[in-house]
Scaffold this motif. Sequence first.
Motif, PDB file in Angstrom:
ATOM      1  N   MET A   1      40.601 -61.317  52.131  1.00 31.23           N
ATOM      2  CA  MET A   1      40.986 -62.716  51.916  1.00 31.23           C
ATOM      3  C   MET A   1      39.782 -63.544  51.447  1.00 31.23           C
ATOM      4  N   LEU A   2      38.613 -63.255  52.005  1.00 30.78           N
ATOM      5  CA  LEU A   2      37.409 -63.961  51.588  1.00 30.78           C
ATOM      6  C   LEU A   2      37.038 -63.621  50.150  1.00 30.78           C
ATOM      7  N   LEU A   3      37.208 -62.366  49.762  1.00 31.14           N
ATOM      8  CA  LEU A   3      36.950 -61.944  48.386  1.00 31.14           C
ATOM      9  C   LEU A   3      37.893 -62.665  47.417  1.00 31.14           C
TER      10      LEU A   3
ATOM     11  N   ALA B   1      27.308 -60.276  54.863  1.00 30.86           N
ATOM     12  CA  ALA B   1      28.614 -59.755  54.429  1.00 30.86           C
ATOM     13  C   ALA B   1      29.308 -60.749  53.502  1.00 30.86           C
ATOM     14  N   ILE B   2      29.234 -62.029  53.833  1.00 31.34           N
ATOM     15  CA  ILE B   2      29.841 -63.059  52.991  1.00 31.34           C
ATOM     16  C   ILE B   2      29.115 -63.130  51.649  1.00 31.34           C
ATOM     17  N   ALA B   3      27.787 -63.036  51.675  1.00 30.77           N
ATOM     18  CA  ALA B   3      27.007 -63.047  50.433  1.00 30.77           C
ATOM     19  C   ALA B   3      27.390 -61.869  49.542  1.00 30.77           C
ATOM     20  N   LYS B   4      27.608 -60.722  50.152  1.00 25.88           N
ATOM     21  CA  LYS B   4      27.992 -59.533  49.382  1.00 25.88           C
ATOM     22  C   LYS B   4      29.360 -59.727  48.718  1.00 25.88           C
ATOM     23  N   LEU B   5      30.302 -60.327  49.432  1.00 26.83           N
ATOM     24  CA  LEU B   5      31.633 -60.557  48.863  1.00 26.83           C
ATOM     25  C   LEU B   5      31.582 -61.563  47.716  1.00 26.83           C
ATOM     26  N   VAL B   6      30.751 -62.596  47.842  1.00 29.08           N
ATOM     27  CA  VAL B   6      30.597 -63.563  46.748  1.00 29.08           C
ATOM     28  C   VAL B   6      29.986 -62.872  45.531  1.00 29.08           C
ATOM     29  N   GLU B   7      29.034 -61.987  45.762  1.00 26.60           N
ATOM     30  CA  GLU B   7      28.425 -61.243  44.658  1.00 26.60           C
ATOM     31  C   GLU B   7      29.445 -60.330  43.972  1.00 26.60           C
TER      32      GLU B   7
ATOM     33  N   TYR C   1      19.324 -68.044  55.134  1.00 24.71           N
ATOM     34  CA  TYR C   1      19.811 -68.191  56.504  1.00 24.71           C
ATOM     35  C   TYR C   1      18.644 -67.853  57.423  1.00 24.71           C
ATOM     36  N   GLN C   2      18.194 -68.831  58.184  1.00 24.15           N
ATOM     37  CA  GLN C   2      17.055 -68.675  59.091  1.00 24.15           C
ATOM     38  C   GLN C   2      15.863 -68.012  58.397  1.00 24.15           C
ATOM     39  N   GLY C   3      15.575 -68.458  57.195  1.00 20.74           N
ATOM     40  CA  GLY C   3      14.437 -67.952  56.445  1.00 20.74           C
ATOM     41  C   GLY C   3      14.679 -66.649  55.692  1.00 20.74           C
ATOM     42  N   CYS C   4      15.847 -66.040  55.859  1.00 24.86           N
ATOM     43  CA  CYS C   4      16.180 -64.789  55.159  1.00 24.86           C
ATOM     44  C   CYS C   4      16.991 -65.113  53.907  1.00 24.86           C
ATOM     45  N   VAL C   5      16.570 -64.570  52.795  1.00 19.39           N
ATOM     46  CA  VAL C   5      17.294 -64.768  51.534  1.00 19.39           C
ATOM     47  C   VAL C   5      18.565 -63.924  51.571  1.00 19.39           C
ATOM     48  N   LEU C   6      19.701 -64.544  51.263  1.00 16.58           N
ATOM     49  CA  LEU C   6      20.990 -63.851  51.342  1.00 16.58           C
ATOM     50  C   LEU C   6      21.471 -63.295  50.014  1.00 16.58           C
ATOM     51  N   ASN C   7      21.243 -64.013  48.935  1.00 19.78           N
ATOM     52  CA  ASN C   7      21.857 -63.621  47.668  1.00 19.78           C
ATOM     53  C   ASN C   7      20.845 -63.382  46.554  1.00 19.78           C
ATOM     54  N   ASP C   8      19.693 -62.889  46.923  1.00 21.04           N
ATOM     55  CA  ASP C   8      18.676 -62.542  45.939  1.00 21.04           C
ATOM     56  C   ASP C   8      17.674 -61.617  46.621  1.00 21.04           C
ATOM     57  N   ARG C   9      16.660 -61.221  45.868  1.00 18.37           N
ATOM     58  CA  ARG C   9      15.598 -60.408  46.455  1.00 18.37           C
ATOM     59  C   ARG C   9      14.762 -61.261  47.406  1.00 18.37           C
TER      60      ARG C   9
END
Length: 154
Positions: free
Chosen positions: A19-21, A68-74, A125-133
């Motif tokens: 559903m999120l995808l 997981a959400i970042a992966k689905l958006v990608e 998110y809390q200093g971690c990059v979600l959708n890039d290197r």
Amino acid sequence: MSAINNWRKLKSLSWSELMLLIQALLLLPLVAFGIKCFGFRRFYGSIANLNRRKDKGQEREGIKSARAIAKLVEIASRHGLYKPNCLQKSLLLWWLLQRRSIESELRIGVRKKGEILEAHAWVEYQGCVLNDRNDVDQRFAPFAGSILPVEVKI
């Protein structure tokens, strides 16, 4: 052969992931349209108003859910009919995370390549990059803080 693998991957998604995808596939072109029609700051402020929740400060999910959400958006951006740019993808990811009370930051950085000034957007998110290197802040000089939405009165 890759179509069969893609089908298998799609079938392995949970109902909520599927559903999120689908939501991401449908919303990416709408985000692009909103930015084009209203401008980035105004559109960002408008969708931020949609996220007003009483439990805003209480994050129910963590880095695993955010990734997981970042992966689905990608996946949606690669396989959907509309091919978004980094700002459109990052804005949608930020909004989807906010809707789940996952506090994240929309970041924008710039670099100069020859005579051309390039900009890039990503979500942390809390200093971690979600959708890039993870080294995106080394490749693009980020603005001093996260990009905050302006207050839009509707």
